[in-house]
Design a protein around this motif. Structure first.
Motif, short mmCIF file in Angstrom:
data_model
loop_
_atom_site.label_atom_id
_atom_site.label_comp_id
_atom_site.label_asym_id
_atom_site.label_seq_id
_atom_site.Cartn_x
_atom_site.Cartn_y
_atom_site.Cartn_z
N GLU A 357 -8.05 32.44 49.22
CA GLU A 357 -8.31 32.99 47.88
C GLU A 357 -7.42 32.31 46.85
O GLU A 357 -7.88 31.91 45.77
CB GLU A 357 -8.07 34.50 47.89
CG GLU A 357 -8.47 35.16 46.58
CD GLU A 357 -8.33 36.69 46.62
OE1 GLU A 357 -8.28 37.30 45.53
OE2 GLU A 357 -8.29 37.26 47.73
N GLU A 361 -8.45 29.80 43.68
CA GLU A 361 -8.00 30.01 42.29
C GLU A 361 -7.40 28.73 41.73
O GLU A 361 -7.62 28.38 40.57
CB GLU A 361 -6.98 31.15 42.26
CG GLU A 361 -7.58 32.53 42.50
CD GLU A 361 -6.52 33.62 42.62
OE1 GLU A 361 -5.31 33.29 42.49
OE2 GLU A 361 -6.90 34.79 42.83
N ARG A 362 -6.64 28.03 42.56
CA ARG A 362 -6.07 26.75 42.13
C ARG A 362 -7.20 25.74 41.86
O ARG A 362 -7.12 24.93 40.94
CB ARG A 362 -5.13 26.22 43.21
CG ARG A 362 -4.35 24.98 42.81
CD ARG A 362 -3.40 24.51 43.91
NE ARG A 362 -2.36 25.47 44.21
CZ ARG A 362 -1.30 25.19 44.96
NH1 ARG A 362 -1.14 23.97 45.48
NH2 ARG A 362 -0.39 26.11 45.22
N LYS A 365 -8.74 25.98 38.44
CA LYS A 365 -7.93 25.30 37.42
C LYS A 365 -8.14 23.78 37.49
O LYS A 365 -8.11 23.10 36.46
CB LYS A 365 -6.45 25.64 37.63
CG LYS A 365 -6.12 27.10 37.35
CD LYS A 365 -4.65 27.38 37.58
CE LYS A 365 -4.33 28.86 37.31
NZ LYS A 365 -2.90 29.16 37.60
#
Length: 390
Positions: A357, A361-362, A365
């Motif tokens: 997860e 999320e990284r 970005k």
């Protein structure tokens, strides 16, 4: 205004692979079209399989290439059709930049030289020397298979590299090449509207390509020794979990390196065939991790790995080596290891899957960074400035 992009190899093993769509010359064409320029691509096919390239979006003209002296006929045919207001020559090669300089002598058309690889690095770089002797020179020129009959022989490459400053502008895509040749930094852009993770369901893609039930590390490109695929496969052996697979998309059009990998590590590899570039987003959607394990060699330092922005644009966790421009491109939004370090790769693979997860999320970005700095639109902005200065 019309811009003619000049390519040395339009075969299915060269700029024509993937139908041309995700190769540097075609990315430049797309970026120029967004600036409302008329764009054409011209190039040679030397005794290889001609690529099937859609003609609907970008006009492509292929010319059969030969060795000297018959190459003079091929070159003459291309030069007659080379009528752009600006010539954009891909790499400092006799078959591109050399012909562009000949055309400029007659018409004074400005030349932009794009350098996206260091051609001499394949022959030992600056150490390469022609072993001159009259006997050798006779063999290389007179014999039907003589080496100097090849239009892009390293002897001619070295001479052409020495003339790069005769271009009106130079564009490059890595700091390594900028240090060597100068020029304006123009990184490879991705069509982030096509490569949009919201348009694809990862599990549906895995089912479609027969990858369901596996944890997928993906290498969407042509394996070569300097690209470090062996280090990933060694890492998978160290982890030794059978649901982990390295998916290689397209394979190598250059040699039998794929077969060598399969012979040693076949139980960790899943091969997918070559697909049109427009299908690549759906394929990359199937990955859990995109791997870019470049080794620290001149060939790797000179290149901008397109698979890096494949993964970034599709918001996939990126596992890469800290080689060349890769850390700068990722900007802290990936997972970096030292080159040729299978143990570090193994640790990062385990870390990513333990915290998937957070890794995703990284990756979101990373997509934002790709859209801002490494998109076709960002290429267009830089090219507009280059052309305005001409």
């Amino acid at each position: 205004m019309k811009i003619s992009i000049l390519v040395s190899d339009l075969s299915s093993a060269g700029a024509g692979r993937w139908g041309g769509g995700s190769v540097r010359s075609f990315l430049l064409a797309q970026a120029l079209q967004r600036l409302k320029y008329q764009v054409e691509i011209l190039g040679f096919v030397f005794g290889q399989e001609a690529a099937v390239i859609p003609q609907s979006e970008i006009m492509v003209s292929q010319f059969t290439g030969y060795n000297y002296p018959k190459f003079l006929i091929s070159a003459s045919q291309l030069l007659k059709k080379l009528d752009g207001d600006i010539i954009y020559a891909m790499r400092p090669k006799p078959t591109t930049f050399g012909l562009a300089l000949l055309k400029k002598l007659k018409t004074n058309q400005p030349i932009i030289l794009d350098i996206d690889d260091w051609e001499l690095s394949w022959y030992g770089g600056e150490k390469w020397q022609y072993n001159f002797s009259f006997k050798q020179l006779y063999r290389d020129i007179i014999k039907p298979d003589g080496a100097l009959r090849q239009p892009d022989h390293p002897f001619f490459l070295k001479k052409t590299e020495g003339m790069t400053q005769k271009a009106n502008a130079i564009t490059i895509h890595t700091k390594f090449l900028q240090d060597r040749f100068g020029g304006i930094y123009l990184p490879n852009g991705k069509d982030t509207e096509l490569f949009n993770p919201h348009l694809y369901d990862p599990e549906e893609s895995r089912v479609y390509y027969g990858l369901s039930g596996y944890r997928i590390l993906m290498f969407p490109g042509a394996p070569r020794p300097y690209k470090g695929v062996e280090d990933v496969l060694t890492a998978l052996e160290l982890i030794n979990e059978p649901d982990l697979k390295l998916v290689i998309v397209g394979g190598s059009p250059y040699d039998d390196y794929d077969a060598q990998l399969s012979k040693k590590w076949g139980n960790w590899i899943i091969k997918l065939p070559k697909y049109p570039s427009t299908e690549m987003p759906k394929i990359v959607a199937a990955a859990h991790i995109v791997v870019v394990p470049q080794r620290n060699t001149p060939a790797a330092l000179a290149q901008f790995p397109l698979k890096l922005t494949d993964g970034m644009a599709m918001a996939k966790p990126i596992l890469a080596t800290a080689v060349g421009d890769i850390p700068e491109i990722l900007g802290g939004n990936g997972y970096l290891v030292d080159p040729e370090s299978p143990e570090q790769i193994a640790e990062k693979i385990k870390l990513i899957f333990q915290n998937l997860e957070a890794a995703n999320e990284r990756a979101v970005k990373a997509r934002e960074r790709c859209t801002e700095k490494y998109s076709i639109n960002s290429m267009s902005n830089i090219l507009e400035s280059v052309i305005t200065k001409l």
